[in-house]
Scaffold this motif. Structure first.
Motif, PDB file in Angstrom:
ATOM      1  N   GLU A  57       0.813  -1.220   0.000  1.00  0.00           N
ATOM      2  CA  GLU A  57       0.000   0.000   0.000  1.00  0.00           C
ATOM      3  C   GLU A  57       0.850   1.276   0.000  1.00  0.00           C
ATOM      4  N   VAL A  58       2.172   1.116  -0.075  1.00  0.00           N
ATOM      5  CA  VAL A  58       3.087   2.264   0.001  1.00  0.00           C
ATOM      6  C   VAL A  58       3.361   2.828  -1.396  1.00  0.00           C
ATOM      7  N   ASN A  59       3.217   4.150  -1.517  1.00  0.00           N
ATOM      8  CA  ASN A  59       3.601   4.876  -2.729  1.00  0.00           C
ATOM      9  C   ASN A  59       5.047   5.330  -2.550  1.00  0.00           C
ATOM     10  N   VAL A  60       5.843   5.217  -3.600  1.00  0.00           N
ATOM     11  CA  VAL A  60       7.259   5.577  -3.510  1.00  0.00           C
ATOM     12  C   VAL A  60       7.610   6.548  -4.631  1.00  0.00           C
ATOM     13  N   GLU A  61       8.269   7.653  -4.251  1.00  0.00           N
ATOM     14  CA  GLU A  61       8.749   8.637  -5.217  1.00  0.00           C
ATOM     15  C   GLU A  61      10.256   8.796  -5.045  1.00  0.00           C
ATOM     16  N   PHE A  62      10.998   8.645  -6.130  1.00  0.00           N
ATOM     17  CA  PHE A  62      12.449   8.836  -6.110  1.00  0.00           C
ATOM     18  C   PHE A  62      12.757  10.312  -5.958  1.00  0.00           C
ATOM     19  N   ILE A  63      13.656  10.658  -5.014  1.00  0.00           N
ATOM     20  CA  ILE A  63      14.074  12.044  -4.816  1.00  0.00           C
ATOM     21  C   ILE A  63      15.467  12.273  -5.382  1.00  0.00           C
ATOM     22  N   GLY A  64      16.402  11.374  -5.061  1.00  0.00           N
ATOM     23  CA  GLY A  64      17.767  11.554  -5.542  1.00  0.00           C
ATOM     24  C   GLY A  64      18.709  10.534  -4.945  1.00  0.00           C
ATOM     25  N   VAL A  65      19.982  10.726  -5.188  1.00  0.00           N
ATOM     26  CA  VAL A  65      21.024   9.824  -4.711  1.00  0.00           C
ATOM     27  C   VAL A  65      21.685  10.443  -3.483  1.00  0.00           C
ATOM     28  N   VAL A  66      21.994   9.619  -2.501  1.00  0.00           N
ATOM     29  CA  VAL A  66      22.615  10.067  -1.259  1.00  0.00           C
ATOM     30  C   VAL A  66      24.109   9.777  -1.334  1.00  0.00           C
ATOM     31  N   ASP A  67      24.931  10.748  -0.942  1.00  0.00           N
ATOM     32  CA  ASP A  67      26.374  10.519  -0.964  1.00  0.00           C
ATOM     33  C   ASP A  67      26.847   9.853   0.337  1.00  0.00           C
ATOM     34  N   ALA A  68      28.076   9.398   0.333  1.00  0.00           N
ATOM     35  CA  ALA A  68      28.630   8.650   1.471  1.00  0.00           C
ATOM     36  C   ALA A  68      28.675   9.474   2.748  1.00  0.00           C
ATOM     37  N   ASP A  69      28.965  10.755   2.646  1.00  0.00           N
ATOM     38  CA  ASP A  69      29.009  11.606   3.838  1.00  0.00           C
ATOM     39  C   ASP A  69      27.647  11.684   4.522  1.00  0.00           C
ATOM     40  N   TYR A  70      26.593  11.792   3.715  1.00  0.00           N
ATOM     41  CA  TYR A  70      25.244  11.854   4.287  1.00  0.00           C
ATOM     42  C   TYR A  70      24.878  10.529   4.945  1.00  0.00           C
ATOM     43  N   LEU A  71      25.246   9.422   4.303  1.00  0.00           N
ATOM     44  CA  LEU A  71      24.982   8.106   4.894  1.00  0.00           C
ATOM     45  C   LEU A  71      25.685   7.963   6.238  1.00  0.00           C
ATOM     46  N   ASP A  72      26.919   8.435   6.320  1.00  0.00           N
ATOM     47  CA  ASP A  72      27.645   8.381   7.586  1.00  0.00           C
ATOM     48  C   ASP A  72      26.928   9.181   8.663  1.00  0.00           C
ATOM     49  N   MET A  73      26.404  10.331   8.299  1.00  0.00           N
ATOM     50  CA  MET A  73      25.692  11.180   9.246  1.00  0.00           C
ATOM     51  C   MET A  73      24.430  10.497   9.781  1.00  0.00           C
ATOM     52  N   LEU A  74      23.768   9.694   8.943  1.00  0.00           N
ATOM     53  CA  LEU A  74      22.555   8.990   9.378  1.00  0.00           C
ATOM     54  C   LEU A  74      22.859   7.884  10.385  1.00  0.00           C
ATOM     55  N   ASN A  75      24.088   7.429  10.409  1.00  0.00           N
ATOM     56  CA  ASN A  75      24.516   6.430  11.388  1.00  0.00           C
ATOM     57  C   ASN A  75      23.616   5.189  11.414  1.00  0.00           C
ATOM     58  N   GLY A  76      23.285   4.680  10.222  1.00  0.00           N
ATOM     59  CA  GLY A  76      22.506   3.457  10.124  1.00  0.00           C
ATOM     60  C   GLY A  76      21.000   3.638  10.081  1.00  0.00           C
ATOM     61  N   ARG A  77      20.499   4.846  10.333  1.00  0.00           N
ATOM     62  CA  ARG A  77      19.045   5.073  10.273  1.00  0.00           C
ATOM     63  C   ARG A  77      18.577   5.063   8.831  1.00  0.00           C
ATOM     64  N   THR A  78      17.345   4.656   8.600  1.00  0.00           N
ATOM     65  CA  THR A  78      16.784   4.678   7.253  1.00  0.00           C
ATOM     66  C   THR A  78      15.779   5.806   7.073  1.00  0.00           C
ATOM     67  N   THR A  79      15.246   6.348   8.164  1.00  0.00           N
ATOM     68  CA  THR A  79      14.278   7.429   8.063  1.00  0.00           C
ATOM     69  C   THR A  79      14.984   8.766   8.258  1.00  0.00           C
ATOM     70  N   VAL A  80      14.836   9.654   7.288  1.00  0.00           N
ATOM     71  CA  VAL A  80      15.420  10.984   7.373  1.00  0.00           C
ATOM     72  C   VAL A  80      14.465  11.906   8.124  1.00  0.00           C
ATOM     73  N   VAL A  81      13.205  11.893   7.724  1.00  0.00           N
ATOM     74  CA  VAL A  81      12.164  12.698   8.377  1.00  0.00           C
ATOM     75  C   VAL A  81      10.832  11.985   8.155  1.00  0.00           C
ATOM     76  N   SER A  82       9.910  12.134   9.104  1.00  0.00           N
ATOM     77  CA  SER A  82       8.606  11.492   8.954  1.00  0.00           C
ATOM     78  C   SER A  82       7.499  12.427   9.413  1.00  0.00           C
ATOM     79  N   SER A  83       6.321  12.202   8.889  1.00  0.00           N
ATOM     80  CA  SER A  83       5.141  12.969   9.273  1.00  0.00           C
ATOM     81  C   SER A  83       4.239  12.038  10.089  1.00  0.00           C
ATOM     82  N   TYR A  84       4.110  12.339  11.380  1.00  0.00           N
ATOM     83  CA  TYR A  84       3.374  11.495  12.323  1.00  0.00           C
ATOM     84  C   TYR A  84       2.236  12.303  12.919  1.00  0.00           C
ATOM     85  N   ASN A  85       1.057  11.731  12.941  1.00  0.00           N
ATOM     86  CA  ASN A  85      -0.123  12.389  13.473  1.00  0.00           C
ATOM     87  C   ASN A  85      -0.361  11.918  14.899  1.00  0.00           C
TER      88      ASN A  85
END
Length: 87
Positions: A57-85
């Protein structure tokens, strides 16, 4: 790795996510991600599956490619930001 916006068209009730930006290898992996939320820090036993929809049931839209520095900053997380009600 790629950056995707995931969302769904289901009715959004309280204590549910409506969308998120996530990091995944491909669209199929992005569909499987349950958006992370701060509540996991306070209630680690809470099942976030109740807060999201099934992968088909999930819709997916491609935004772009993530570089290695950004991946390191995420420290293993997969969610960058979420909208929670919150309820």
């Amino acid at each position: 790795m790629n950056l995707y916006r995931i969302s769904h068209n289901e009715f959004v009730d309280m204590e549910m996510y409506d969308s998120a930006v996530v990091v995944a290898e491909n669209v199929e992996e992005a569909k499987k991600i349950i958006p992370a939320h701060w509540i996991r820090n306070w209630l680690p036993d809470k099942d976030d599956r109740d807060s999201w929809v099934a992968p088909e049931e999930v819709n997916v839209e491609f935004i772009g490619v993530v570089d290695a520095d950004y991946l390191d900053m995420l420290n293993g997380r997969t969610t960058v930001v979420s909208s929670y009600n919150d309820g």
